[in-house]
Design a protein around this motif. Structure first.
Motif, mmCIF file in Angstrom:
data_model
loop_
_atom_site.group_PDB
_atom_site.id
_atom_site.type_symbol
_atom_site.label_atom_id
_atom_site.label_comp_id
_atom_site.label_asym_id
_atom_site.label_seq_id
_atom_site.Cartn_x
_atom_site.Cartn_y
_atom_site.Cartn_z
ATOM 1 N N VAL A 1 45.488 47.416 -60.374
ATOM 2 C CA VAL A 1 46.571 46.582 -59.855
ATOM 3 C C VAL A 1 46.023 45.201 -59.526
ATOM 4 O O VAL A 1 44.956 45.089 -58.914
ATOM 5 N N ASP A 2 46.737 44.161 -59.905
ATOM 6 C CA ASP A 2 46.414 42.790 -59.539
ATOM 7 C C ASP A 2 47.370 42.374 -58.425
ATOM 8 O O ASP A 2 48.583 42.372 -58.616
ATOM 9 N N LEU A 3 46.822 42.027 -57.256
ATOM 10 C CA LEU A 3 47.651 41.708 -56.102
ATOM 11 C C LEU A 3 47.800 40.218 -55.853
ATOM 12 O O LEU A 3 48.389 39.813 -54.849
ATOM 13 N N LYS A 4 47.298 39.377 -56.733
ATOM 14 C CA LYS A 4 47.364 37.935 -56.464
ATOM 15 C C LYS A 4 48.801 37.464 -56.265
ATOM 16 O O LYS A 4 49.070 36.599 -55.435
ATOM 17 N N GLY A 5 49.725 38.011 -57.019
ATOM 18 C CA GLY A 5 51.114 37.599 -56.873
ATOM 19 C C GLY A 5 51.753 38.071 -55.582
ATOM 20 O O GLY A 5 52.760 37.502 -55.142
ATOM 21 N N ALA A 6 51.176 39.084 -54.936
ATOM 22 C CA ALA A 6 51.741 39.613 -53.692
ATOM 23 C C ALA A 6 51.163 38.932 -52.463
ATOM 24 O O ALA A 6 51.777 38.941 -51.391
ATOM 25 N N LEU A 7 49.994 38.321 -52.596
ATOM 26 C CA LEU A 7 49.338 37.674 -51.465
ATOM 27 C C LEU A 7 49.960 36.312 -51.178
ATOM 28 O O LEU A 7 50.504 35.663 -52.070
ATOM 29 N N ASP A 8 49.850 35.885 -49.935
ATOM 30 C CA ASP A 8 50.260 34.530 -49.595
ATOM 31 C C ASP A 8 49.351 33.543 -50.334
ATOM 32 O O ASP A 8 48.170 33.831 -50.572
ATOM 33 N N PRO A 9 49.868 32.371 -50.717
ATOM 34 C CA PRO A 9 49.054 31.401 -51.461
ATOM 35 C C PRO A 9 47.796 31.012 -50.695
ATOM 36 O O PRO A 9 47.810 30.868 -49.475
ATOM 37 N N ARG A 10 46.707 30.846 -51.443
ATOM 38 C CA ARG A 10 45.451 30.396 -50.848
ATOM 39 C C ARG A 10 44.598 29.746 -51.918
ATOM 40 O O ARG A 10 44.886 29.863 -53.114
ATOM 41 N N ALA A 11 43.560 29.073 -51.496
ATOM 42 C CA ALA A 11 42.698 28.362 -52.434
ATOM 43 C C ALA A 11 41.984 29.344 -53.356
ATOM 44 O O ALA A 11 41.706 30.483 -52.979
#
Length: 337
Positions: free
Chosen positions: A189-199
């Motif tokens: 699973v890739d969770l980047k889209g679920a996380l709040d934006p960050r650098a």
């Protein structure tokens, strides 16, 4: 990747992320109702680890024997702790099989010990012979930080990558195919889209646990303060509704029959949560804050006692800091949580 560069990058992104998250959440935290303080909780020393540069990170309990195993972030050594014996023995020496670190550890019911190395992947050992059974490496050359892992009831293993914000999976079939050699970790699973934006390059996922029913996983975003539910069958991701607190600085997790224990590393704290049966929500019940935890990184529960890793990362370790670590490095026993 050279370890010094990896540690430096980890420290930089870790500190930056904590400052950013702390600023963004400051106002919200002031209005969150504080959980009940864990009056009566007791912190003592259970085991001592040999060596003056250990900086331990992970811990697990052998479900068959009750023996505990802890790993060194500084050099990859793994230590074995036997009930009734205060001083641990070296189970796997520093740098064994090319491991620079020993982050997450899990012992399974098949007599195997899974050990993550932050820049490589995961190594699997026979607990009886100490033989390396298999190795799984992270694909590609992009920065990575393989952190924690969990074993589901069906034997599949799930691992968090704190820099790529993905969870890898090793199935029982993949393990059998990899025996005696090296295989590649497969993203689950890739969770980047679920996380709040960050650098880019910021730290994110850390601890992960599997629900005993085999339906879902829970993994914490230590910088955003969120907890995520991953449906094992479909891979669907949803943010868990948290009541009374958050997962800020959350590191290792332990889940037992609807109760979730969380260590908050730089807060020197442990929180206890009640998790709904479907994993969609969780409410904090108690919180213990005590400097005697010495920057805890993870924990395991055995016979009603929490065994907590005292990393001392802020005493000349991965997080820098002034002063020297207290020697010997130790594993704490926490009762009453």
């Amino acid at each position: 990747m050279h370890k010094a560069l990896t540690v430096g990058g980890f420290v930089s992104s870790f500190r930056t992320s904590l400052v950013t998250a702390g600023t963004a959440l400051a106002a919200a935290l002031t209005v969150i109702c504080a959980p009940a303080q864990a009056a009566g909780a007791r912190v003592s020393t259970a085991h001592e680890l040999p060596g003056d540069r250990v900086y331990p990170e992970g811990i697990t309990a052998d479900p068959r024997t009750g023996d505990l195993y802890a790993g060194s972030y500084a050099n990859g050594a793994v230590f074995k702790m036997t009930p009734g014996r205060r001083v641990a023995e070296t189970f796997l020496p520093a740098g064994a099989d090319g491991r620079d670190t020993a982050n997450g550890l899990e012992a399974d019911r098949e007599g195997r010990l899974w050990v993550t190395d932050s820049t490589s992947g995961v190594f699997v050992y026979d607990l009886r012979s100490r033989e390396l059974l298999a190795r799984f490496d992270v694909p590609g050359s992009a920065p990575r930080f393989v952190n924690d892992l969990a074993i589901a009831p069906d034997g599949d293993v799930y691992l968090t990558d704190s820099l790529r914000a993905v969870v890898y999976r090793v199935t029982s079939e993949q393990f059998e195919e990899a025996k005696g050699g090296i295989a590649t970790l497969v993203p689950y699973v890739d969770l980047k889209g679920a996380l709040d934006p960050r650098a880019d390059g910021g730290f994110s996922l850390n601890g992960i646990v599997a629900d005993p029913s085999g339906r879902f996983l829970l993994t914490a975003d230590m910088v955003g303060g969120d907890l995520f539910r991953l449906d094992i069958a479909s891979g669907a991701v949803r943010r868990v509704a948290l009541r009374g607190g958050d997962m800020l600085h959350a590191d290792g997790l332990e889940l037992r029959q609807g109760t979730l224990w969380v260590v908050h590393n730089t807060d020197n704290a442990i929180s206890r949560w009640h998790v709904a049966r479907d994993g969609a929500s969780a409410g904090v019940e108690r919180r213990l804050t005590d400097t005697a935890l010495e920057l805890p990184t993870t924990l395991v529960r055995r016979h009603g006692t929490l065994y907590v890793v005292r990393s001392q990362f802020d005493k000349g370790g991965p997080l820098g800091g002034e002063g020297r670590p207290r020697i010997p490095f130790t594993i704490a026993a926490v009762r009453g949580m």
